[in-house]
Design a protein around this motif. Structure first.
Motif, PDB file in Angstrom:
ATOM      1  N   HIS A 150     -24.643   3.899 -20.222  1.00  0.00           N
ATOM      2  CA  HIS A 150     -24.406   4.746 -19.049  1.00  0.00           C
ATOM      3  C   HIS A 150     -23.027   4.451 -18.443  1.00  0.00           C
ATOM      4  CE1 HIS A 150     -28.595   5.736 -19.387  1.00  0.00           C
ATOM      5  NE2 HIS A 150     -28.599   6.458 -18.290  1.00  0.00           N
ATOM      6  N   THR A 151     -22.739   3.163 -18.272  1.00  0.00           N
ATOM      7  CA  THR A 151     -21.452   2.777 -17.691  1.00  0.00           C
ATOM      8  C   THR A 151     -20.310   3.179 -18.607  1.00  0.00           C
ATOM      9  OG1 THR A 151     -22.539   0.879 -16.662  1.00  0.00           O
ATOM     10  CG2 THR A 151     -20.134   0.859 -16.719  1.00  0.00           C
ATOM     11  N   ALA A 152     -20.504   2.987 -19.900  1.00  0.00           N
ATOM     12  CA  ALA A 152     -19.465   3.348 -20.861  1.00  0.00           C
ATOM     13  C   ALA A 152     -19.190   4.849 -20.820  1.00  0.00           C
ATOM     14  CB  ALA A 152     -19.890   2.924 -22.266  1.00  0.00           C
ATOM     15  N   PHE A 153     -20.246   5.662 -20.750  1.00  0.00           N
ATOM     16  CA  PHE A 153     -20.050   7.113 -20.746  1.00  0.00           C
ATOM     17  C   PHE A 153     -19.252   7.576 -19.542  1.00  0.00           C
ATOM     18  CE2 PHE A 153     -21.283  11.107 -18.807  1.00  0.00           C
ATOM     19  CZ  PHE A 153     -20.776  11.987 -19.752  1.00  0.00           C
ATOM     20  N   LEU A 154     -19.701   7.195 -18.335  1.00  0.00           N
ATOM     21  CA  LEU A 154     -19.028   7.723 -17.148  1.00  0.00           C
ATOM     22  C   LEU A 154     -17.598   7.210 -17.057  1.00  0.00           C
ATOM     23  CD1 LEU A 154     -19.692   9.648 -14.862  1.00  0.00           C
ATOM     24  CD2 LEU A 154     -20.167   7.674 -13.402  1.00  0.00           C
ATOM     25  N   THR A 155     -17.375   5.981 -17.475  1.00  0.00           N
ATOM     26  CA  THR A 155     -16.013   5.452 -17.507  1.00  0.00           C
ATOM     27  C   THR A 155     -15.152   6.247 -18.476  1.00  0.00           C
ATOM     28  OG1 THR A 155     -16.823   3.215 -17.011  1.00  0.00           O
ATOM     29  CG2 THR A 155     -14.606   3.403 -17.912  1.00  0.00           C
ATOM     30  N   ALA A 156     -15.694   6.503 -19.666  1.00  0.00           N
ATOM     31  CA  ALA A 156     -14.941   7.249 -20.676  1.00  0.00           C
ATOM     32  C   ALA A 156     -14.652   8.671 -20.208  1.00  0.00           C
ATOM     33  CB  ALA A 156     -15.722   7.279 -21.990  1.00  0.00           C
ATOM     34  N   PHE A 157     -15.625   9.303 -19.563  1.00  0.00           N
ATOM     35  CA  PHE A 157     -15.415  10.670 -19.086  1.00  0.00           C
ATOM     36  C   PHE A 157     -14.310  10.698 -18.030  1.00  0.00           C
ATOM     37  CE2 PHE A 157     -16.320  14.157 -16.133  1.00  0.00           C
ATOM     38  CZ  PHE A 157     -16.285  15.232 -17.017  1.00  0.00           C
ATOM     39  N   ALA A 158     -14.378   9.775 -17.065  1.00  0.00           N
ATOM     40  CA  ALA A 158     -13.352   9.713 -16.029  1.00  0.00           C
ATOM     41  C   ALA A 158     -11.985   9.395 -16.628  1.00  0.00           C
ATOM     42  CB  ALA A 158     -13.731   8.660 -14.986  1.00  0.00           C
ATOM     43  N   LEU A 159     -11.972   8.509 -17.605  1.00  0.00           N
ATOM     44  CA  LEU A 159     -10.727   8.137 -18.271  1.00  0.00           C
ATOM     45  C   LEU A 159     -10.134   9.328 -19.013  1.00  0.00           C
ATOM     46  CD1 LEU A 159      -8.843   5.780 -18.865  1.00  0.00           C
ATOM     47  CD2 LEU A 159     -10.338   5.117 -20.740  1.00  0.00           C
ATOM     48  N   THR A 160     -10.989  10.091 -19.670  1.00  0.00           N
ATOM     49  CA  THR A 160     -10.543  11.276 -20.397  1.00  0.00           C
ATOM     50  C   THR A 160      -9.921  12.308 -19.458  1.00  0.00           C
ATOM     51  OG1 THR A 160     -12.271  10.985 -22.076  1.00  0.00           O
ATOM     52  CG2 THR A 160     -11.307  13.174 -21.876  1.00  0.00           C
ATOM     53  N   VAL A 161     -10.608  12.604 -18.370  1.00  0.00           N
ATOM     54  CA  VAL A 161     -10.098  13.578 -17.404  1.00  0.00           C
ATOM     55  C   VAL A 161      -8.793  13.084 -16.780  1.00  0.00           C
ATOM     56  CG1 VAL A 161     -10.574  14.738 -15.218  1.00  0.00           C
ATOM     57  CG2 VAL A 161     -12.390  14.514 -16.916  1.00  0.00           C
ATOM     58  N   ALA A 162      -8.727  11.789 -16.468  1.00  0.00           N
ATOM     59  CA  ALA A 162      -7.518  11.231 -15.861  1.00  0.00           C
ATOM     60  C   ALA A 162      -6.333  11.280 -16.826  1.00  0.00           C
ATOM     61  CB  ALA A 162      -7.776   9.798 -15.409  1.00  0.00           C
ATOM     62  N   LEU A 163      -6.580  11.021 -18.102  1.00  0.00           N
ATOM     63  CA  LEU A 163      -5.499  11.111 -19.098  1.00  0.00           C
ATOM     64  C   LEU A 163      -4.978  12.542 -19.206  1.00  0.00           C
ATOM     65  CD1 LEU A 163      -6.851   8.809 -21.953  1.00  0.00           C
ATOM     66  CD2 LEU A 163      -4.715   8.494 -20.685  1.00  0.00           C
ATOM     67  N   LEU A 164      -5.888  13.505 -19.194  1.00  0.00           N
ATOM     68  CA  LEU A 164      -5.466  14.910 -19.257  1.00  0.00           C
ATOM     69  C   LEU A 164      -4.681  15.304 -18.017  1.00  0.00           C
ATOM     70  CD1 LEU A 164      -8.732  16.489 -20.729  1.00  0.00           C
ATOM     71  CD2 LEU A 164      -6.577  16.038 -21.922  1.00  0.00           C
ATOM     72  N   ALA A 165      -5.131  14.822 -16.853  1.00  0.00           N
ATOM     73  CA  ALA A 165      -4.419  15.131 -15.613  1.00  0.00           C
ATOM     74  C   ALA A 165      -3.037  14.497 -15.601  1.00  0.00           C
ATOM     75  CB  ALA A 165      -5.230  14.630 -14.415  1.00  0.00           C
ATOM     76  N   THR A 166      -2.952  13.285 -16.138  1.00  0.00           N
ATOM     77  CA  THR A 166      -1.662  12.602 -16.196  1.00  0.00           C
ATOM     78  C   THR A 166      -0.672  13.372 -17.050  1.00  0.00           C
ATOM     79  OG1 THR A 166      -2.675  10.425 -15.898  1.00  0.00           O
ATOM     80  CG2 THR A 166      -0.511  10.474 -16.932  1.00  0.00           C
ATOM     81  N   GLY A 167      -1.129  13.839 -18.200  1.00  0.00           N
ATOM     82  CA  GLY A 167      -0.258  14.627 -19.056  1.00  0.00           C
ATOM     83  C   GLY A 167       0.101  15.967 -18.447  1.00  0.00           C
ATOM     84  N   ARG A 168      -0.864  16.599 -17.800  1.00  0.00           N
ATOM     85  CA  ARG A 168      -0.646  17.914 -17.182  1.00  0.00           C
ATOM     86  C   ARG A 168       0.370  17.832 -16.047  1.00  0.00           C
ATOM     87  NH1 ARG A 168      -1.863  23.149 -18.815  1.00  0.00           N
ATOM     88  NH2 ARG A 168      -2.177  24.500 -17.003  1.00  0.00           N
ATOM     89  N   LEU A 169       0.265  16.761 -15.258  1.00  0.00           N
ATOM     90  CA  LEU A 169       1.151  16.599 -14.105  1.00  0.00           C
ATOM     91  C   LEU A 169       2.486  15.958 -14.470  1.00  0.00           C
ATOM     92  CD1 LEU A 169      -1.492  15.331 -11.509  1.00  0.00           C
ATOM     93  CD2 LEU A 169      -0.526  17.639 -11.695  1.00  0.00           C
ATOM     94  N   GLY A 170       2.581  15.457 -15.699  1.00  0.00           N
ATOM     95  CA  GLY A 170       3.823  14.827 -16.132  1.00  0.00           C
ATOM     96  C   GLY A 170       4.147  13.545 -15.383  1.00  0.00           C
ATOM     97  N   LEU A 171       3.114  12.770 -15.071  1.00  0.00           N
ATOM     98  CA  LEU A 171       3.327  11.537 -14.320  1.00  0.00           C
ATOM     99  C   LEU A 171       4.021  10.480 -15.169  1.00  0.00           C
ATOM    100  CD1 LEU A 171      -0.121  11.238 -12.479  1.00  0.00           C
ATOM    101  CD2 LEU A 171       2.010  12.258 -11.648  1.00  0.00           C
ATOM    102  N   GLY A 172       4.805   9.643 -14.517  1.00  0.00           N
ATOM    103  CA  GLY A 172       5.507   8.572 -15.201  1.00  0.00           C
ATOM    104  C   GLY A 172       4.588   7.436 -15.577  1.00  0.00           C
ATOM    105  N   SER A 173       5.178   6.377 -16.113  1.00  0.00           N
ATOM    106  CA  SER A 173       4.389   5.254 -16.610  1.00  0.00           C
ATOM    107  C   SER A 173       3.561   4.590 -15.520  1.00  0.00           C
ATOM    108  CB  SER A 173       5.322   4.214 -17.247  1.00  0.00           C
ATOM    109  OG  SER A 173       4.596   3.100 -17.700  1.00  0.00           O
ATOM    110  N   ALA A 174       4.210   4.255 -14.402  1.00  0.00           N
ATOM    111  CA  ALA A 174       3.507   3.534 -13.330  1.00  0.00           C
ATOM    112  C   ALA A 174       2.433   4.399 -12.681  1.00  0.00           C
ATOM    113  CB  ALA A 174       4.506   3.057 -12.280  1.00  0.00           C
ATOM    114  N   ALA A 175       2.807   5.621 -12.298  1.00  0.00           N
ATOM    115  CA  ALA A 175       1.855   6.509 -11.624  1.00  0.00           C
ATOM    116  C   ALA A 175       0.729   6.925 -12.562  1.00  0.00           C
ATOM    117  CB  ALA A 175       2.582   7.744 -11.094  1.00  0.00           C
ATOM    118  N   GLY A 176       1.073   7.240 -13.790  1.00  0.00           N
ATOM    119  CA  GLY A 176       0.062   7.666 -14.744  1.00  0.00           C
ATOM    120  C   GLY A 176      -0.932   6.567 -15.070  1.00  0.00           C
TER     121      GLY A 176
END
Length: 218
Positions: free
Chosen positions: A124-150
């Motif tokens: 359960h913990t692995a799933f929700l962490t992975a889902f949040a991580l996946t969405v955050a990675l996509l948002a980081t790429g979409r927003l073009g965030l730099g290394s520190a912010a991303g």
């Protein structure tokens, strides 16, 4: 799927997380009771009282088959609406491979809770962490965030999701705190690797597709 900015940092985090998963797995292999850390952390969670049980149950639902499917289908559908097929694949593959990893690890470690139920690492913990991580990675790429912010955004999302689900699992007595930690680290190790794999596979497939815009020299 793996933004250039945070790539190096996330790679290092993934390696460290994998080492933690292995170390905890060796430490608690074949055990059927809580460790010292589990007793202390569990006592802190239990001090919240039974009034928070409905919150824990609601959070736990997000890691169940129905809740997990709802999150993944909604996010993947959103990606397809935006015509981001690679993102849709990653949304499914990231959490999916992470949960698969926990399924493989549980019988290998053999830690149990409550009448022999395999507990390490927490799926359960692995799933929700992975889902949040996946969405955050996509948002980081979409927003073009730099290394520190991303990197900060990705790790903050993963930590918040992992902490919420880990707390729920411990509060409901479904897992030991170290099971939740192992699930969190499993997601941190598997999800960035999945992003890299999706990128490499998609790039190879694109490279094999002929460019129909080029005129036939014949």
């Amino acid at each position: 799927m793996l933004p250039t900015g945070p790539r190096v940092w996330l790679g290092a985090v993934a390696v460290l997380a994998a080492l933690v998963v292995v170390a905890l797995g060796i430490l608690y292999a074949g055990s059927s009771g809580p460790g010292v850390v589990d007793v202390r952390a569990g006592a802190a969670v239990e001090s919240a009282g039974s009034s928070w049980r409905h919150v824990a149950l609601a959070t736990d639902f997000l890691g169940e088959l129905g809740g997990a499917a709802m999150l993944v289908v909604a996010a993947a559908a959103g990606a397809l609406v935006l015509r981001r097929r690679r993102a849709a694949v990653f949304i499914v593959a990231g959490p999916g491979l992470t949960v698969a990893a926990t399924k493989l690890l549980k019988p290998l470690v053999g830690r149990t809770i409550h009448d022999g139920h395999l507990s390490y690492p927490s799926g359960h913990t692995a799933f929700l962490t992975a889902f949040a991580l996946t969405v955050a990675l996509l948002a980081t790429g979409r927003l073009g965030l730099g290394s520190a912010a991303g990197t900060s955004l990705v790790l903050a999302a993963a930590t918040a999701a992992g902490a919420a689900m880990g707390w729920a699992q411990v509060a409901l007595g479904a897992h030991y705190p170290t099971d939740a930690l192992g699930g969190w680290c499993t997601a941190l190790a598997v999800t960035p690797a999945t992003a890299w794999m999706v990128d490499r596979t998609a790039d190879r497939l694109v490279g094999r597709v002929p460019d129909v815009r080029q005129p036939d020299p014949r």
